[in-house]
Design an enzyme around this catalytic site. Structure first.
Site, PDB file in Angstrom:
ATOM      1  CD  GLU A  55      -8.171  -2.132   1.143  1.00 42.31           C
ATOM      2  OE1 GLU A  55      -9.171  -1.373   0.222  1.00 42.31           O
ATOM      3  OE2 GLU A  55      -6.722  -1.301   0.417  1.00 42.31           O
ATOM      4  CG  ASP A  65      -6.395   1.702   3.139  1.00 35.18           C
ATOM      5  OD1 ASP A  65      -6.970   0.755   3.834  1.00 35.18           O
ATOM      6  OD2 ASP A  65      -6.323   2.739   2.631  1.00 35.18           O
ATOM      7  CG  HIS A 114      -1.908   0.959   1.333  1.00 31.23           C
ATOM      8  ND1 HIS A 114      -2.742   1.161   0.072  1.00 31.23           N
ATOM      9  CD2 HIS A 114      -2.224   1.852   1.885  1.00 31.23           C
ATOM     10  CE1 HIS A 114      -3.158   2.518   0.333  1.00 31.23           C
ATOM     11  NE2 HIS A 114      -2.911   2.783   1.718  1.00 31.23           N
TER      12      HIS A 114
HETATM   13 ZN   LIG Z   1      -7.573   4.470   3.181  1.00 33.28          ZN
HETATM   14 ZN   LIG Z   2      -4.352   4.099   2.529  1.00 34.22          ZN
END
Ligand SMILES: [Zn+2]
Ligand SMILES: [Zn+2]
Lengths: 630, 669
Positions: free
Chosen positions: A201, A176, A155
């Site tokens: 997420e 994330d 990420h």
């Molecule tokens: Zn986020």
């Molecule tokens: Zn993020």
């Protein structure tokens, strides 16, 4: 023993991620984000739901921050400095190093927009002093019962998924993550864990992405075409993350194509950020990491800093300007000047938060209201970056399948994606799945093991090791696991005022102070020697031949320790010469001729199935002969 | 559990080496090389000497006594007595503990899992590569045909050596000749590194489902560690040389070592000479009564001595001595091998030079210096708090990166490089290996400057300086010997041990006089080099985690005579992450495991009747029992003895019925 999860933010939306989970009584706050689309109280999670009396220090065991994006950390200075939370806060080293830059950048944007400042730079610095930095896989004992551990999430630099366990209950909050490596980061990686809950997420919960290299080429082509025609490229990004990824991409491309067009960074911030990236290079992908000894990949060769006067300078250039999504500040200022010109190019991320100019550009409008007094004619080209540092649908499904938690909670996504994904998770993987809206609570019971003291004899008596290799075919995120499974029998003993004990049966007898009373079975029966169809010289050879024959049918037979008996487990067989043998039930009439012998067997109850099977096998051998010879 | 101490020498450059057996696994702690013994060899750029055929005065040690041959390397002799295939796990605590590892990994049959922190593995790799490179230089000098000294060493030759050399070769007890080996190759090093599994601090590595292994910062050097091992039977802590606070490495993380079952304490780097003196007056050094003080008070007392500030003082002293030499026109030669010390010295030198009028260049000459220096700039997670603060405030964690850019520090792979000659100017300050003064560029520079009374050589205390400097005599050059913090101070040890509250502490025997008087508060056992210390199994009971669904299915029965409740337990026993679990299995009908008590014949008859089995009693006394004949529904026989009941039947169903009846009369489960 239960888990209770309140989603204070990112419930059925993207923005202000914040989940407060209580595991076996310990409350952890995962992420403390802000919503970029609001300027009123809705920008922060509703912290009053954690404690009406704002007694956060006693209610929360700790806060865990997954990465430096504002939708995950934006409310933290407010929560610590304004709301007064003083307890432990954990995040990875890069997040701790880079978050203040992000926060201060955003604070300046707020001030620049003339909004009321929510926290000062001093607030940010004081807040960060309370943070304990952790490394990937480092196991942190928060208190006597609560353990947390970070796993690499891809990420952005330093992004982590967090594992937390209290007693036998355990969970993972992903933040994330990205299941495929990108230009500068590796893919998410986690161990196979026994989990009661996975909070993941689901930004791209309904998207399957193909190779990102094609999309990177598209981006490079768009940029190259623009500068080749003398145009200016505006790349609005936040100072960290996407800026470095795209810059690695461009810097590398510029080298290969021998381009001389200047690449600018609008703020000293991004240049400063690069220094952090250089030091923290071990958090990038292996390929980038290996450049540290020769030329650190974050030592960008073609990058210079931008002066405001250059906005109107002639000639092509590429400019990285903050903030991203054209949500205000310098990038918006440059946008106002460059957007009306056809030869220019604006690149925007695939996802822009509602309320930003970047979001308004999504529709193919030619006129955009940047604020209440200004309307801009947009004639420049717009390139949408279709590569995103988020996992796609396949990645989410792979992770859920790999971890096989008892429950899944979806956050950080849109409701349609979530309901679609929930359907797949429940039907394909048979795992309970929820997607609560903001301020909604989900709860369920947790794994619990009854603790007992097992004796060493009991453990030893368990059957021989039976190693099993666990490997997930779909993903290879974790190494192969070996697990040793044994079938076991024992006795559980509870004595008043003492811990439960698990004993081997022999130990129980000693404990009770008695001896075992055996219960055995016995049976003596005749056998026709002709049935063996081989000459039998004496009893020993008879037993040997019989044993060999039996081994064709029963796996346990064939191995002989003793010449004149067959012994398998408790089953014992020998030739019986005693004419008055008590166990010759129903066979007293039979005589012991030259071709007939008696087999006397005994066994204990545990081998009763085996014993009766062997007896019927032997009897059948004998009777088949009788029928042939009449 | 067993502990065998293979080498307890201690010290930064030669960490101790132990093997423990735990849960059936043999675990080796560290695999060092004794590089100080390289001093018996003659350095290459000294004139080649032909060894006199008969030394008239073997007691006299001069430069001709040294062995002029390609050097051999002294490993831990007793480790070779172990069958390498029996070693299951190797734990490497610091880079110095890794230098002998390629000898082990290249041995046929070696299959152990090796654990080291990421940084230890990398620094160890660089040190080994440098060692191989320096050795190659030596080898080139002698040519490939030179036969090894050790290969053809005759006993008489050995006898003819001066006693000082003989002791190095054979060890104090004369048994160590077999530990000498020719150096490994760079391929061996590469191969060795591939077998290492690297860890972060406090990462849990699970070996074979049974042992949970954690490396915890020891503070000695960047990336160096102590170990915590959790097994179903015992939790063990292993403390090697540790430093509470350092100017570079992360602090000693002792919190994670609290309350272990066994603590193996082997940090006696700074022990030599100290112990017995203090034990006579033990009250003065053991002032603590932990019960009277809070843990925090103990801890702050433990930490009140700031090792790093004392170290900084020493380093500043080295700098100012060096500046004196430079001011007088002499050069400074620093062959110290400690990475943390070098990094701090570079920063301090820059400050000292900055504030002086003379601009003197600093040279770092080593085949791995460039990589080593850039590596140190990318590991902020492994550094002390002050350095981490620099990261957060956006400053470089070490100053050398900037200093190299500003051309105040020059880094070269070798002394003969063209670029070096172009840059060379004297006086200068040179960092160059190797501290044994036998390998590397230091030899050339020492030859160059040894006659200059204004030049300065900085050595680390602990090396046999006389022997080390022998080939360079006479020396006009100044020599500064420094000691650096290499471990915990003896005075702090009892206090630390009390705070860690282990159930048992294992200590080397030479500390007996010191610790025996403390035995009331510190439960100690002492181990002797090359003897195996066995500890009886302490826990006869292991914790078992029973799944709730299995537990809820149990049928409990109370025993009349006892205050006992018992139940049969059947499931799958799983060992995972060092814990035993019992989980439910598909349910099968369980046959009784064990019976006890007596079968009363009258009751048996009644019980049988209830299920439609009829029989008659026949009080035939066969040995010491009776026989009961059954005739309905089929013929059968029950023979009842004191501790045994035999059911004779050719009818499977009937036999089963009878056994149920017998079961109901007995206690059983
Ligand atoms: Zn986020
Ligand atoms: Zn993020």
């Amino acid at each position: 023993m239960a888990i209770e999860c309140v989603v204070l933010g990112a419930g059925q939306e993207v923005g202000k991620s914040c989940a407060v989970v209580s595991i076996n009584g310990k409350k952890i706050m995962f992420d403390c984000g802000m919503h970029m689309g609001y300027v009123d109280h809705r920008r922060y999670p509703d912290f009053s739901l954690i404690s009406k009396s704002a007694d956060f220090n006693n209610v929360l065991s700790c806060i865990v921050i997954t990465h430096f994006h504002l939708d995950h950390i934006g409310a933290l200075p407010y929560f610590t400095e304004v709301c007064g939370y003083n307890g432990p806060i954990y995040m990875t080293y890069p997040t701790k190093a880079l978050a203040p830059l992000m926060l201060d950048d955003y604070r300046k944007v707020m001030v620049g927009r003339g909004e009321e400042q929510q926290f000062t730079n001093e607030n940010i610095l004081n807040c960060m002093k309370k943070v304990t930095a952790v490394d990937i896989k480092q196991t942190v004992q928060v208190d006597k019962d609560l353990q947390i551990r970070a796993y690499y999430a891809g990420h952005v630099l330093g992004a982590a998924m967090f594992y937390a366990s209290v007693g036998d209950a355990a969970m993972v909050y992903t933040g994330d993550y990205n299941m495929t490596p990108d230009r500068h980061l590796g893919a998410a990686q986690i161990d196979r864990l026994h989990l009661d809950l996975l909070i993941t997420e689901s930004t791209y919960g309904k998207t399957i992405r193909d190779s990102k290299y094609a999309r990177e080429r598209e981006f490079l082509k768009a940029v190259h075409n623009c500068v080749a025609n003398g145009g200016k490229v505006l790349i609005p990004t936040f100072a960290l993350g996407r800026a470095q990824e795209l810059c690695i991409l461009l810097d590398d491309y510029w080298e290969r194509m021998n381009l001389k067009v200047p690449i600018y960074f609008s703020s000293g911030l991004t240049i400063q950020a690069n220094l952090y990236y250089k030091v923290l290079i071990s958090w990038t992908s292996q390929k980038v990491k290996d450049t540290y000894a020769t030329r650190n990949a974050f030592n960008f060769k073609n990058v210079q800093s931008f002066e405001r006067s250059l906005i109107h300078a002639p000639g092509p250039c590429v400019l990285f300007a903050t903030p991203g999504m054209l949500s205000g500040g310098f990038s918006l200022e440059v946008f106002k000047h460059w957007a009306p010109c056809e030869s220019n190019l604006i690149t925007l991320p695939g996802y822009c938060v509602a309320g930003t100019v970047g979001h308004k550009l999504s529709d193919k409008t030619t006129k955009v209201d940047v604020d209440k007094d200004t309307q801009i004619d947009v004639r420049c080209k717009i390139h949408r970056l279709s590569f995103s540092p988020h996992t796609d649908e396949k990645g989410i499904m792979d992770l859920v399948k790999f971890l096989s938690p008892k429950n899944v909670i979806l956050v950080h996504g849109e409701i349609t994606n979530m309901s679609y994904l929930k359907g797949r998770i429940q039907s394909e993987l048979g795992i309970q799945c929820y997607y609560p809206s903001n301020n909604e609570t989900v709860s369920f019971p947790t794994t619990h093991f009854v603790k007992a003291d097992a004796s060493a004899t009991f453990i030893r008596s368990s059957l021989t090791p039976n190693f099993k290799f666990l490997k997930d075919e779909a993903t290879d995120m974790a190494p192969v696991q070996v697990c040793d499974e044994r079938v076991t029998q024992g006795i559980l003993v509870m004595e008043k005022g003492q811990k439960v004990k698990i004993l081997h049966q022999d130990e129980l007898l000693t404990m009770v102070g008695t001896k075992q009373t055996e219960v055995e079975f016995a049976y003596c029966f005749p056998f026709n020697l002709c049935s063996l169809k081989v000459p039998v010289t004496d009893d020993n050879s008879l037993i040997h031949i019989l044993n060999t024959k039996l081994s064709d049918e029963v796996a346990e037979f064939g191995v002989q320790d003793c010449m004149d008996v067959i012994q398998v487990n408790s089953f014992h067989l020998a030739v019986c010469k005693n004419g008055n043998c008590l166990y010759r039930i129903n066979s007293h009439g039979s005589t012991m001729g030259s071709d007939c012998v008696f087999f006397c067997c005994n066994w204990s109850i545990s081998d009763k199935i085996l014993a009766w099977r062997v007896i019927s096998l032997i009897k059948n051998m004998s009777s088949s002969v009788e029928s042939v010879f009449g | 559990m067993k502990l065998t101490s293979l080498s307890q020498s201690g010290g930064y450059n030669l960490p101790p080496c132990h093997i423990i057996s735990l849960c059936g696994f043999n675990i080796l702690f560290d695999c060092p090389l004794d590089l100080s013994s390289l001093t018996i060899f003659s350095p290459i750029s000294a004139q080649t000497f032909t060894r006199p055929s008969s030394n008239l005065h073997p007691e006299m040690l001069d430069k001709t006594s040294l062995i002029a041959a390609e050097p051999y390397y002294k490993t831990v002799q007793t480790l070779h007595l172990w069958n390498v295939s029996l070693i299951d796990v190797v734990l490497i605590s610091n880079p110095m503990g890794m230098l002998g590892l390629p000898f082990l990994t290249r041995t046929e049959g070696f299959s152990a899992k090796i654990y080291a922190t990421e940084v230890t593995a990398k620094l160890g790799q660089l040190l080994m590569e440098d060692l191989v490179a320096m050795h190659m230089e030596y080898k080139q000098f002698y040519g490939p045909k030179e036969t090894s000294f050790f290969q053809f060493l005759k006993w008489e030759e050995l006898e003819a050596l001066p006693p000082a050399l003989k002791e190095v070769i054979l060890g104090k007890d004369g048994t160590e000749l077999g530990g000498w080996l020719p150096l490994y190759s760079s391929a061996d090093v590469k191969d060795c590194l591939q077998k290492v599994q690297t860890l972060k601090y406090a990462e849990e590595a699970c070996y074979n489902g049974t042992l949970i292994i954690k490396a915890l910062s020891s503070g000695l050097e960047i990336g160096s560690c102590n170990w915590s091992l959790q097994s179903p039977k015992r939790n063990i802590s292993y403390i090697s040389s540790s430093v509470f606070s350092s100017g570079t490495a992360m602090d000693f993380d002792f919190h994670a070592l609290i309350q272990s079952d066994v603590l193996i304490y082997s940090d006696f780097a700074s022990w030599n000479g100290v112990p017995c003196v203090h034990s006579e007056n033990s009250s003065s050094i053991v002032p603590l009564d932990p019960s009277a003080k809070s843990d925090n008070a103990c801890m702050s007392e433990l930490l009140d001595f700031d090792e790093s500030s004392e170290e900084t003082e020493k380093l500043n002293f080295i700098c100012s001595c060096s500046m004196d030499s430079v001011n007088a026109g002499g050069s400074v030669l620093i062959p110290i091998g400690r990475i943390g010390i070098i990094l701090q010295l570079l920063e301090l030198f820059a400050l000292h030079i900055e504030s002086s009028d003379i601009k003197v260049p600093i040279f770092i000459i080593s085949s791995v210096a460039e990589e080593l220096l850039s590596y140190t700039t990318i590991l902020p997670e492994w550094l002390c708090k002050d350095r981490q603060e620099k990261l957060y405030s956006g400053k470089p964690v070490f100053a050398h990166e900037e200093l190299i850019k500003e051309k105040k520090i020059h880094v070269f792979p070798a002394v003969h490089s063209h670029e070096l000659l172009m840059m060379w100017q004297e006086p200068c300050i040179v960092f160059s290996p190797h501290w044994s003064l036998r390998l590397g560029s230091v030899v050339h520079l020492l030859q160059r400057w040894r006659g200059d009374p204004n030049s300065l050589l900085v050595l680390e205390e602990g090396v046999n300086t006389d022997l080390a400097l022998l080939p360079f005599k006479p020396i006009a050059m100044k020599v500064l010997e420094c000691s650096f913090v290499s471990g915990l101070m003896s005075e702090k040890v009892p206090q630390l041990l009390k705070m860690l509250q282990p159930k048992l502490i294992l200590l080397p025997d030479y500390t007996k006089a010191f610790f025996n008087p403390l035995n009331d508060s510190l439960p100690c056992l002492f181990y002797t080099e090359n003897e195996t210390l066995s500890l009886p199994s302490s826990k006869n009971l292991l914790e078992l985690n029973i799944a709730t669904d299995l537990a809820s299915r149990l049928t409990l029965s109370k025993l009349k005579s006892e205050e006992l409740t018992i139940s049969r337990l059947q499931g799958k026993l799983i060992l995972d992450q060092g814990k035993h679990y019992l989980v439910a299995e598909s349910q099968k009908k369980m046959t009784p495991l064990v019976h006890w008590g007596k079968v009363d014949l009258q009751s048996l008859l009644l019980a049988l009747e209830k299920i439609g089995v009829k029989g008659s009693m026949e009080k035939v006394n066969i040995e010491d029992g009776c026989v009961l004949h059954v005739f309905e529904p089929n013929k059968a026989l029950i023979q009842v003895e004191e501790t045994k009941t035999v059911i004779g039947s050719d009818d499977e169903g009937l036999a089963s019925l009878i056994s149920d009846a017998v079961h109901s009369l007995l206690n059983g489960v």
